[in-house]
Scaffold this active site. Structure first.
Site, PDB file in Angstrom:
ATOM      1  N   HIS A   1      21.120  82.424  68.380  1.00 34.82           N
ATOM      2  CA  HIS A   1      21.645  81.141  68.870  1.00 34.82           C
ATOM      3  C   HIS A   1      22.344  81.335  70.202  1.00 34.82           C
ATOM      4  O   HIS A   1      22.489  82.473  70.662  1.00 34.82           O
ATOM      5  CB  HIS A   1      22.541  80.454  67.827  1.00 34.82           C
ATOM      6  CG  HIS A   1      23.806  81.177  67.480  1.00 34.82           C
ATOM      7  ND1 HIS A   1      23.829  82.435  66.893  1.00 34.82           N
ATOM      8  CD2 HIS A   1      25.114  80.827  67.620  1.00 34.82           C
ATOM      9  CE1 HIS A   1      25.075  82.804  66.686  1.00 34.82           C
ATOM     10  NE2 HIS A   1      25.886  81.853  67.125  1.00 34.82           N
TER      11      HIS A   1
ATOM     12  N   HIS B   1      25.444  80.864  71.409  1.00 34.57           N
ATOM     13  CA  HIS B   1      26.859  81.170  71.639  1.00 34.57           C
ATOM     14  C   HIS B   1      27.025  82.433  72.487  1.00 34.57           C
ATOM     15  O   HIS B   1      26.266  83.388  72.346  1.00 34.57           O
ATOM     16  CB  HIS B   1      27.607  81.330  70.305  1.00 34.57           C
ATOM     17  CG  HIS B   1      27.904  80.015  69.650  1.00 34.57           C
ATOM     18  ND1 HIS B   1      28.191  79.900  68.319  1.00 34.57           N
ATOM     19  CD2 HIS B   1      27.970  78.756  70.169  1.00 34.57           C
ATOM     20  CE1 HIS B   1      28.415  78.610  68.021  1.00 34.57           C
ATOM     21  NE2 HIS B   1      28.283  77.910  69.135  1.00 34.57           N
TER      22      HIS B   1
ATOM     23  N   ASP C   1      28.944  84.937  72.488  1.00 38.89           N
ATOM     24  CA  ASP C   1      29.054  86.258  71.863  1.00 38.89           C
ATOM     25  C   ASP C   1      27.730  86.750  71.259  1.00 38.89           C
ATOM     26  O   ASP C   1      27.690  87.781  70.585  1.00 38.89           O
ATOM     27  CB  ASP C   1      30.181  86.278  70.805  1.00 38.89           C
ATOM     28  CG  ASP C   1      29.949  85.298  69.675  1.00 38.89           C
ATOM     29  OD1 ASP C   1      29.594  84.133  69.941  1.00 38.89           O
ATOM     30  OD2 ASP C   1      30.123  85.696  68.514  1.00 38.89           O
ATOM     31  N   HIS C   2      26.652  86.009  71.517  1.00 39.40           N
ATOM     32  CA  HIS C   2      25.331  86.438  71.059  1.00 39.40           C
ATOM     33  C   HIS C   2      24.330  86.581  72.203  1.00 39.40           C
ATOM     34  O   HIS C   2      23.279  87.191  72.028  1.00 39.40           O
ATOM     35  CB  HIS C   2      24.794  85.476  69.994  1.00 39.40           C
ATOM     36  CG  HIS C   2      25.677  85.449  68.777  1.00 39.40           C
ATOM     37  ND1 HIS C   2      25.373  86.105  67.609  1.00 39.40           N
ATOM     38  CD2 HIS C   2      26.906  84.900  68.587  1.00 39.40           C
ATOM     39  CE1 HIS C   2      26.364  85.953  66.744  1.00 39.40           C
ATOM     40  NE2 HIS C   2      27.305  85.225  67.316  1.00 39.40           N
TER      41      HIS C   2
ATOM     42  N   HIS D   1      25.333  75.936  61.830  1.00 42.89           N
ATOM     43  CA  HIS D   1      26.322  76.536  62.742  1.00 42.89           C
ATOM     44  C   HIS D   1      26.090  75.975  64.146  1.00 42.89           C
ATOM     45  O   HIS D   1      27.014  75.483  64.797  1.00 42.89           O
ATOM     46  CB  HIS D   1      26.161  78.050  62.706  1.00 42.89           C
ATOM     47  CG  HIS D   1      27.086  78.801  63.614  1.00 42.89           C
ATOM     48  ND1 HIS D   1      28.441  78.872  63.408  1.00 42.89           N
ATOM     49  CD2 HIS D   1      26.845  79.528  64.744  1.00 42.89           C
ATOM     50  CE1 HIS D   1      28.995  79.607  64.380  1.00 42.89           C
ATOM     51  NE2 HIS D   1      28.042  80.007  65.185  1.00 42.89           N
TER      52      HIS D   1
ATOM     53  N   ASP E   1      24.922  83.870  62.889  1.00 40.82           N
ATOM     54  CA  ASP E   1      26.163  83.311  62.346  1.00 40.82           C
ATOM     55  C   ASP E   1      25.893  82.252  61.271  1.00 40.82           C
ATOM     56  O   ASP E   1      26.700  81.351  61.054  1.00 40.82           O
ATOM     57  CB  ASP E   1      26.998  82.673  63.471  1.00 40.82           C
ATOM     58  CG  ASP E   1      27.627  83.722  64.374  1.00 40.82           C
ATOM     59  OD1 ASP E   1      27.489  84.918  64.096  1.00 40.82           O
ATOM     60  OD2 ASP E   1      28.261  83.329  65.376  1.00 40.82           O
TER      61      ASP E   1
ATOM     62  N   HIS F   1      28.482  89.259  62.615  1.00 43.54           N
ATOM     63  CA  HIS F   1      29.871  89.693  62.729  1.00 43.54           C
ATOM     64  C   HIS F   1      30.305  90.567  61.553  1.00 43.54           C
ATOM     65  O   HIS F   1      29.808  90.408  60.433  1.00 43.54           O
ATOM     66  CB  HIS F   1      30.824  88.484  62.763  1.00 43.54           C
ATOM     67  CG  HIS F   1      30.736  87.664  64.006  1.00 43.54           C
ATOM     68  ND1 HIS F   1      31.565  87.839  65.087  1.00 43.54           N
ATOM     69  CD2 HIS F   1      29.888  86.658  64.335  1.00 43.54           C
ATOM     70  CE1 HIS F   1      31.258  86.965  66.035  1.00 43.54           C
ATOM     71  NE2 HIS F   1      30.240  86.226  65.609  1.00 43.54           N
TER      72      HIS F   1
HETATM   73 FE    FE Z   1      29.268  84.587  66.733  1.00 39.41          FE
HETATM   74 ZN    ZN Z   2      28.074  81.595  66.791  1.00 40.23          ZN
END
Ligand code: FE
Ligand code: ZN
Length: 239
Positions: A54, A56, A58-59, A112, A131, A169
């Site tokens: 996805h 985001h 942090d990905h 999400h 996530d 995570h």
């Molecule tokens: Fe994340």
């Molecule tokens: Zn995420």
């Protein structure tokens, strides 16, 4: 196919999937480029693909730098084409993504985010869930509905029980506190918590988890209906 777990940022997992016959690799959700580069350098690995679950940060944070350095091809969900940096290949739900010796089925699993997907390497029985499904938890619902998240988890629940779960995570210990608080008589969960603590104490990741264990211990997968699932998700948001 070998999976190498690479810790990124605070508590993110990126995964390097290496085909050892060709040394061609995919990286799943590179949060940042540096730990990936550190691993690849001196290993003669050809990072041909960047797979994103996805959009985001942090990905996808490492997409640009890795693509520039290794000429990699960025692969993600079609409807996230304007939010996944440097995307090249647009995927659809239920599509089989097949390149070199890699073969994964794409699951569109919104909740999400609206464009969240999982990569299911069905021959190896490994799924990369980003996530959406965590070990002993599930993602926060940011863009979707409870119903969507419930249905998305249901699709994962239907996979073979010995499927290995690789999530985005290291939240397992925090998640376990919530599970045990709401499912205090679950012996299997108690056993799993002991294993989790042992692993963390030795500096090891708690990932991958096995679907069979998640079905028995993850309270979000144990929720019988949408109503109880929604209640749990609300409780967890304020836990
Ligand atoms: Fe994340
Ligand atoms: Zn995420």
């Amino acid at each position: 196919m070998k999976v190498k777990i690479i810790k990124c940022l605070e508590d993110n997992f990126s995964y390097l999937i290496i085909d050892e016959t060709t040394q061609i690799a995919c990286v799943i959700d590179p949060s940042e480029s540096k730990p990936i580069i550190n691993f690849i350098e001196n290993q003669n690995i050809n990072l041909k693909y960047i797979l994103n679950t996805h959009h985001h940060y942090d990905h996808v944070g490492g997409n640009l730098e890795l693509k520039k350095r290794y000429n990699s091809i960025v692969v993600g969900y079609k409807e996230d084409k304007d939010r996944i940096p440097e995307i090249d290949v647009l995927l659809d739900d239920n599509q089989i993504w097949k390149e070199n010796n890699f073969e994964a089925k794409i699951f569109h699993i919104p909740g999400h985010t609206s464009g969240h997907i999982a990569f299911h390497f069905f021959k190896e029985k490994k799924i990369f869930t980003g996530d959406t499904l965590f070990s002993l938890g599930c993602g926060r619902i940011f863009e979707g509905t409870y119903q969507q998240m419930f249905d998305s988890l249901k699709r994962i629940k239907e996979l073979p029980k010995d499927t290995k779960i690789y999530c985005g995570h290291e939240y397992t210990l925090q998640n376990s506190n919530f599970c045990i608080a709401n499912d205090s008589k679950n012996l299997k969960l108690k056993k799993k918590i002991i294993e989790i603590k042992k692993k963390l104490k030795s500096g090891l990741p708690t990932i991958p988890s096995i679907l069979a264990d998640e079905l028995e211990c993850n309270i979000f997968l144990r929720a019988k209906d949408l109503e109880s699932f929604s209640k749990l998700r609300d409780l967890k948001d304020n836990f």
